[in-house]
Design a protein around this motif. Structure first.
Motif, mmCIF file in Angstrom:
data_model
loop_
_atom_site.group_PDB
_atom_site.id
_atom_site.type_symbol
_atom_site.label_atom_id
_atom_site.label_comp_id
_atom_site.label_asym_id
_atom_site.label_seq_id
_atom_site.Cartn_x
_atom_site.Cartn_y
_atom_site.Cartn_z
ATOM 1 N N LEU A 138 3.470 -14.212 0.184
ATOM 2 C CA LEU A 138 2.723 -13.068 0.700
ATOM 3 C C LEU A 138 2.254 -13.328 2.133
ATOM 4 O O LEU A 138 2.408 -12.486 3.028
ATOM 5 N N ILE A 139 1.714 -14.513 2.353
ATOM 6 C CA ILE A 139 1.239 -14.867 3.705
ATOM 7 C C ILE A 139 2.425 -14.979 4.660
ATOM 8 O O ILE A 139 2.363 -14.514 5.800
ATOM 9 N N ALA A 140 3.510 -15.580 4.179
ATOM 10 C CA ALA A 140 4.692 -15.772 5.036
ATOM 11 C C ALA A 140 5.270 -14.434 5.473
ATOM 12 O O ALA A 140 5.633 -14.265 6.646
ATOM 13 N N ASP A 141 5.361 -13.481 4.552
ATOM 14 C CA ASP A 141 5.895 -12.159 4.905
ATOM 15 C C ASP A 141 5.019 -11.477 5.944
ATOM 16 O O ASP A 141 5.518 -10.835 6.872
ATOM 17 N N THR A 142 3.710 -11.621 5.790
ATOM 18 C CA THR A 142 2.775 -11.018 6.741
ATOM 19 C C THR A 142 2.914 -11.664 8.114
ATOM 20 O O THR A 142 2.957 -10.986 9.144
ATOM 21 N N CYS A 143 3.004 -12.984 8.131
ATOM 22 C CA CYS A 143 3.144 -13.725 9.394
ATOM 23 C C CYS A 143 4.460 -13.379 10.087
ATOM 24 O O CYS A 143 4.504 -13.211 11.305
ATOM 25 N N LYS A 144 5.528 -13.292 9.296
ATOM 26 C CA LYS A 144 6.844 -12.991 9.863
ATOM 27 C C LYS A 144 6.850 -11.621 10.527
ATOM 28 O O LYS A 144 7.363 -11.446 11.638
ATOM 29 N N ALA A 145 6.236 -10.635 9.839
ATOM 30 C CA ALA A 145 6.181 -9.282 10.390
ATOM 31 C C ALA A 145 5.332 -9.245 11.651
ATOM 32 O O ALA A 145 5.698 -8.616 12.649
ATOM 33 N N SER A 161 0.037 -30.747 -1.704
ATOM 34 C CA SER A 161 1.274 -30.124 -1.233
ATOM 35 C C SER A 161 2.400 -30.278 -2.258
ATOM 36 O O SER A 161 2.408 -31.189 -3.076
ATOM 37 N N HIS A 162 3.361 -29.369 -2.161
ATOM 38 C CA HIS A 162 4.537 -29.407 -3.030
ATOM 39 C C HIS A 162 5.723 -28.923 -2.197
ATOM 40 O O HIS A 162 5.590 -28.003 -1.374
ATOM 41 N N ILE A 163 6.889 -29.510 -2.401
ATOM 42 C CA ILE A 163 8.065 -29.161 -1.616
ATOM 43 C C ILE A 163 8.412 -27.681 -1.731
ATOM 44 O O ILE A 163 8.890 -27.057 -0.765
ATOM 45 N N GLU A 164 8.149 -27.072 -2.897
ATOM 46 C CA GLU A 164 8.413 -25.642 -3.080
ATOM 47 C C GLU A 164 7.550 -24.799 -2.146
ATOM 48 O O GLU A 164 7.989 -23.765 -1.627
ATOM 49 N N LEU A 165 6.313 -25.241 -1.935
ATOM 50 C CA LEU A 165 5.410 -24.529 -1.021
ATOM 51 C C LEU A 165 5.866 -24.703 0.424
ATOM 52 O O LEU A 165 5.877 -23.747 1.213
ATOM 53 N N ILE A 166 6.231 -25.930 0.780
ATOM 54 C CA ILE A 166 6.634 -26.229 2.160
ATOM 55 C C ILE A 166 7.874 -25.443 2.549
ATOM 56 O O ILE A 166 7.966 -24.878 3.636
ATOM 57 N N GLN A 167 8.859 -25.393 1.627
ATOM 58 C CA GLN A 167 10.099 -24.681 1.921
ATOM 59 C C GLN A 167 9.878 -23.193 2.169
ATOM 60 O O GLN A 167 10.634 -22.572 2.918
ATOM 61 N N ARG A 168 8.831 -22.650 1.566
ATOM 62 C CA ARG A 168 8.563 -21.211 1.715
ATOM 63 C C ARG A 168 7.530 -20.912 2.802
ATOM 64 O O ARG A 168 7.172 -19.755 2.999
ATOM 65 N N SER A 169 7.061 -21.930 3.463
ATOM 66 C CA SER A 169 5.950 -21.727 4.410
ATOM 67 C C SER A 169 6.385 -21.875 5.867
ATOM 68 O O SER A 169 5.541 -21.987 6.750
ATOM 69 N N THR A 170 7.689 -21.874 6.127
ATOM 70 C CA THR A 170 8.135 -22.077 7.508
ATOM 71 C C THR A 170 7.623 -20.977 8.446
ATOM 72 O O THR A 170 7.230 -21.255 9.581
ATOM 73 N N GLU A 171 7.600 -19.731 7.978
ATOM 74 C CA GLU A 171 7.099 -18.638 8.816
ATOM 75 C C GLU A 171 5.605 -18.785 9.072
ATOM 76 O O GLU A 171 5.113 -18.465 10.161
ATOM 77 N N ILE A 172 4.882 -19.286 8.059
ATOM 78 C CA ILE A 172 3.443 -19.517 8.235
ATOM 79 C C ILE A 172 3.225 -20.595 9.294
ATOM 80 O O ILE A 172 2.396 -20.445 10.197
ATOM 81 N N LYS A 196 5.237 -21.527 11.697
ATOM 82 C CA LYS A 196 5.591 -21.005 13.023
ATOM 83 C C LYS A 196 4.445 -20.178 13.600
ATOM 84 O O LYS A 196 4.082 -20.318 14.768
ATOM 85 N N PHE A 197 3.894 -19.304 12.758
ATOM 86 C CA PHE A 197 2.829 -18.424 13.227
ATOM 87 C C PHE A 197 1.595 -19.229 13.620
ATOM 88 O O PHE A 197 0.995 -18.997 14.671
ATOM 89 N N VAL A 198 1.218 -20.177 12.785
ATOM 90 C CA VAL A 198 0.031 -21.003 13.056
ATOM 91 C C VAL A 198 0.211 -21.793 14.357
ATOM 92 O O VAL A 198 -0.703 -21.881 15.180
ATOM 93 N N LEU A 199 1.412 -22.360 14.547
ATOM 94 C CA LEU A 199 1.666 -23.163 15.748
ATOM 95 C C LEU A 199 1.624 -22.313 17.012
ATOM 96 O O LEU A 199 1.127 -22.746 18.048
ATOM 97 N N LEU A 200 2.138 -21.079 16.916
ATOM 98 C CA LEU A 200 2.289 -20.251 18.113
ATOM 99 C C LEU A 200 1.080 -19.384 18.429
ATOM 100 O O LEU A 200 0.789 -19.139 19.600
ATOM 101 N N TYR A 201 0.368 -18.926 17.397
ATOM 102 C CA TYR A 201 -0.671 -17.931 17.644
ATOM 103 C C TYR A 201 -2.083 -18.361 17.265
ATOM 104 O O TYR A 201 -3.045 -17.688 17.607
#
Length: 401
Positions: free
Chosen positions: A40-47, A87-98, A100-105
């Motif tokens: 949910l957070i990743a989709d919001t960040c990506k948009a 942390s869990h690898i399943e979370l990390i794999q799905r959090s790339t957009e998050i 990116k957003f955190v690093l950039l904005y």
């Protein structure tokens, strides 16, 4: 019906509710709910990131305003939940957009970034996922974060360096205009360790790529001062003298010295290069190295023809460089050496072309500046090409071309 909230305020409240629910789900023990929250957070960040870059209205009410979303993200808690001890690898794999957003904005602190970096040390798969995002985002990261990343890479042990670390290193170099001079020096020093072979656990293709990029950096980065370049020149002199990684040393010297500023007050660039090469005993060591390579190539029963072509191409280029840029004048002994190793005792028949191409360069330059004397050149032709005892094939236009 009276409107209580503006569409902007309504959108912000929706985003806030979405973020609050997601953060609460992240805090549960059930992995499935945590994954749902990350999605949910990743989709919001990506948009939000996409609309910020394209400056168009997205489907989300406030997705075009990344500052609003950044303020609503509970960054410290978010990072801890995704990349911290739980942390869990399943979370990390799905959090790339998050990420990116955190690093950039978001104004992420070094302490928060430390949590992300420490996550990389737990398993190789997490490191691959996180480092890919960091590499892709290097060109947009603030200077402070770039410095922090460099410090982390410098702190790695030589046996800990992996291909992912090198990729970040190369990305940092591509964006060297954002680096301070001390930061650029750190990056170059790390790459030099790889070039010299002090970091040995990397694939050959990665090492060769680093060599190429190092040459590119030294020769094209306007921020690299001459004194830093000279330090690496000194290392190349040693390589030539010790007959190790000669090809790289020749390539770096040729490409970097050709880019030196043209000093007109005290000495020309060519005189400066001549001084550098004389001090490093390059003229003597180059021809010794050339001769030793030719001897070993002739004896090699399993010679790799493509590698031999690359070796010869670099050495031919260096001879031309010496004449054009280093005020080196070819004597009769030099012509005889080249004839003997490239024409008379060639390894591959096509090696002869290298000799003709060198001669072609000389004849289409100011030849009197390329040779010690015309007498030397005449004596060379008389003792080799015109010698009736030598049954050489005529030089064709194809050779000269």
């Amino acid at each position: 019906m009276r409107r209580v909230y503006t569409s902007k305020t309504k959108g912000e409240l929706q985003i806030k509710l979405r973020m609050d629910i997601s953060i609460n789900l992240l805090g549960t023990e059930q992995l499935e709910k945590r994954i749902q929250a990350v999605r949910l957070i990743a989709d919001t960040c990506k948009a939000a990131k996409a609309s910020q870059e394209c400056f168009v209205q997205d489907t989300l009410p406030t997705a075009n305003d990344s500052a609003v979303l950044s303020s609503l993200l509970q960054v410290p808690q978010l990072i801890e939940e995704i990349f911290g001890k739980r942390s869990h690898i399943e979370l990390i794999q799905r959090s790339t957009e998050i990420l990116k957003f955190v690093l950039l904005y978001s104004k992420i602190t070094q302490e928060e970034f430390n949590v992300i970096w420490d996550c990389c040390t737990r398993d190789e798969q997490s490191k691959v996922e996180i480092f890919k995002v960091i590499s892709d985002s290097c060109h947009l990261l603030p200077k402070e974060l770039l410095g922090f990343i460099i410090d982390k890479l410098v702190a790695l042990g030589r046996d800990e360096f992996k291909a992912q670390d090198v990729k970040i290193l190369l990305e940092l170099l591509l964006n060297c205009t954002k680096l301070t001079l001390p930061m650029l020096k750190q990056v170059l020093e790390l790459m030099w360790l790889i070039v010299k072979g002090d970091i040995t656990n990397l694939p050959v293709d990665i090492t060769e790529k680093v060599m190429t990029k190092f040459c590119d950096a030294i020769t094209t980065a306007s921020k690299v001062p001459v004194d830093i370049m000279q330090a690496y020149f000194g290392e190349c002199y040693k390589m030539l003298e010790e007959r190790r990684q000669s090809l790289f040393a020749l390539r770096l010297l040729r490409r970097s010295m050709a880019q030196l500023p043209n000093v007109t007050q005290l000495a020309s660039r060519n005189e400066m290069i001549f001084s550098f090469l004389t001090e490093g005993k390059v003229f003597v060591n180059f021809f010794k190295d050339f001769e030793e390579y030719c001897e070993s190539a002739r004896k090699d029963k399993q010679l790799n023809e493509q590698t031999h072509r690359e070796e010869l191409l670099e050495r031919k280029g260096f001879v031309i460089f010496l004449v054009k840029y280093a005020n080196y004048r070819l004597a009769k002994e030099d012509f005889t050496f080249l004839w003997e190793n490239l024409v008379h005792r060639y390894v591959l028949l096509e090696d002869q072309n290298s000799f003709y191409q060198i001669m072609w360069e000389l004849f289409f330059s100011e030849i009197e500046k390329c040779i010690t004397s015309f007498d030397d050149l005449t004596k060379f032709f008389e003792s080799t090409i015109c010698n009736e005892e030598n049954n050489y094939q005529p030089v064709s236009y194809t050779h000269l071309r």
